[in-house]
Write an enzyme that holds these catalytic residues in place. Structure first.
Site, short mmCIF file in Angstrom:
data_model
loop_
_atom_site.label_atom_id
_atom_site.label_comp_id
_atom_site.label_asym_id
_atom_site.label_seq_id
_atom_site.Cartn_x
_atom_site.Cartn_y
_atom_site.Cartn_z
N HIS A 1 50.23 16.90 30.12
CA HIS A 1 49.50 18.10 29.75
C HIS A 1 48.06 17.93 30.22
CE1 HIS A 1 47.54 21.01 27.03
NE2 HIS A 1 48.73 21.52 26.78
N GLN B 1 54.33 16.48 21.10
CA GLN B 1 55.73 16.92 21.01
C GLN B 1 56.60 15.88 20.31
OE1 GLN B 1 56.40 20.00 21.93
NE2 GLN B 1 54.38 20.29 22.87
#
Length: 406
Positions: free
Chosen positions: A123, A203
């Site tokens: 990310h 996550q």
């Protein structure tokens, strides 16, 4: 808990979108909020609105107790040695920026020409802070490549590490590929080289039972809004000996020891990293969120949903699924894909009209999009409140949307 019991705790699931029941499949971006979290927020906002740690009056003491009890809960949830290893932040992005700055200023740690390794599927929040640090200190960025199926192979890390590699940064689970990375193996390789391992757990913390000591990481960061808590909350865990060596990221109230015109001293860990007024009502919502997250890990139908969606997606002509490990147990229920002849945003807009919320675009991972040669993808990410009915409706709606565009 049964699926009905779980769904009853999330008020937003009772909402309708364009007259249709909401099927919320954008959980990797942010989760929905359960009644336990909403209630905790309401109580703190309506009855315990007072600054922390400073005043001696009743309300301030109660607000401080709620905040510090959450630190204890976070340490227990992560398997940390001490609550003092828990730093509260505004989220994963805040945590990683804190790390990139403070490690950069840690005495004797980094020198011009040293290296930082970043995972190839990261990310942007686990790329940009390290790029800022590299530019500031004259460091070299190296990329840990991913395989064609999206997996990270540990020996690739061994190939690119050198005696000058000081930091390695990687997600526990990719927010695009949904693959669970072999963090323990990567940690062992890093430590044999004298390299620190920073793990983005945004996550992973939701879908994996996380024990930071078993992982072998040196730092672990995640956001509350991914795990059913209030937005604007986050946790940074770090090994105590490192946190003690790191200088503060920001200056202000609360993080000080003494302040004099000729110099100042700082509060001990973790408070030296928590400058200013903290998220008084938000942080304590992590406590009920942790409890629910642990209960949700026991829901058996999540695996059934994952297997069903995977099977159905692989049968759709022209659909390209990204992130498919050899062992499906190494993947969370998150699916990113593109469809020949159909733009990802058009598909998302049609699905939205059908009541299905998904994510489209680069998903804050532009280098990964470039790797796969696409401008964007469509992502459906499932949570424990998404049962077989949601999965079936999603597949049915996706097929309809594709037929309309192709």
């Amino acid at each position: 808990m049964s699926l009905a019991e779980i769904r009853s705790r999330f008020p937003q699931l009772q909402e309708k979108v364009y007259g249709k029941p909401l099927v919320y499949l954008d959980n990797a971006a942010t989760s929905l909020r359960p009644v336990e979290v909403i209630s905790k927020w309401d109580v703190l906002s309506s009855t315990l609105s007072s600054n922390l740690h400073r005043a001696v009056h009743f309300t301030a003491n109660k607000a401080t107790e709620e905040f510090e009890e959450t630190r204890v809960a976070a340490a227990s949830f992560l398997g940390a040695d001490s609550p003092k290893e828990i730093v509260f932040t505004g989220g994963t992005t805040h945590s990683l920026n804190l790390l990139a700055f403070s490690l950069g200023e840690m005495e004797g740690f980094l020198h011009e020409g040293d290296e930082i390794v970043i995972g190839g599927a990261e990310h942007h929040s686990n790329i940009l802070p390290w790029q800022f640090l590299a530019k500031r200190k004259g460091l070299k960025i190296k990329v840990l490549p991913i395989e064609d199926n999206g997996t990270v192979v540990p020996f690739r890390l061994q190939e690119i590490l050198t005696p000058r590699t000081r930091i390695c940064c990687i997600a526990q689970v990719s927010n695009v590929l949904g693959i669970i990375n072999p963090i323990r193996q990567l940690a062992d390789i890093c430590h044999s080289n004298g390299t620190l391992l920073v793990v983005d757990g945004a996550q992973g913390v939701v879908h994996c039972k996380t024990d930071v000591k078993s992982l072998g990481a040196d730092f672990y960061a995640f956001s509350g809004h991914k795990i059913y808590a209030a937005p604007g909350t986050g946790v940074l865990w770090g090994r105590m000996e490192l946190l003690e060596k790191m200088p503060p990221y920001m200056g202000g109230g609360e993080m000080i020891g003494t302040v004099k015109w000729d110099g100042s001293t700082f509060a001990p860990v973790p408070h030296k990293f928590e400058a200013g007024t903290q998220n008084i009502a938000g942080v304590p919502t992590l406590k009920p969120a942790f409890k629910l997250a642990e209960e949700f890990l026991k829901t058996p139908y999540i695996e059934e949903v994952k297997q069903f969606v995977l099977k159905e997606l692989l049968q759709i002509p022209g659909l390209h699924l990204y992130g498919l490990p050899g062992n499906i147990e190494e993947k969370i229920p998150l699916f990113s894909f593109s469809v020949d002849g159909a733009h990802h945003e058009d598909l998302a807009l049609i699905l939205d009209k059908m009541g299905v919320a998904v994510r489209s675009g680069q998903m804050c991972a532009e280098p990964l999009m470039d790797h796969f040669g696409v401008t964007g993808m469509l992502r459906a990410s499932f949570a424990p409140y998404n049962g077989p009915e949601d999965a079936e409706y999603f597949i049915k709606s996706l097929r309809r949307a594709i037929d309309m565009l192709v």
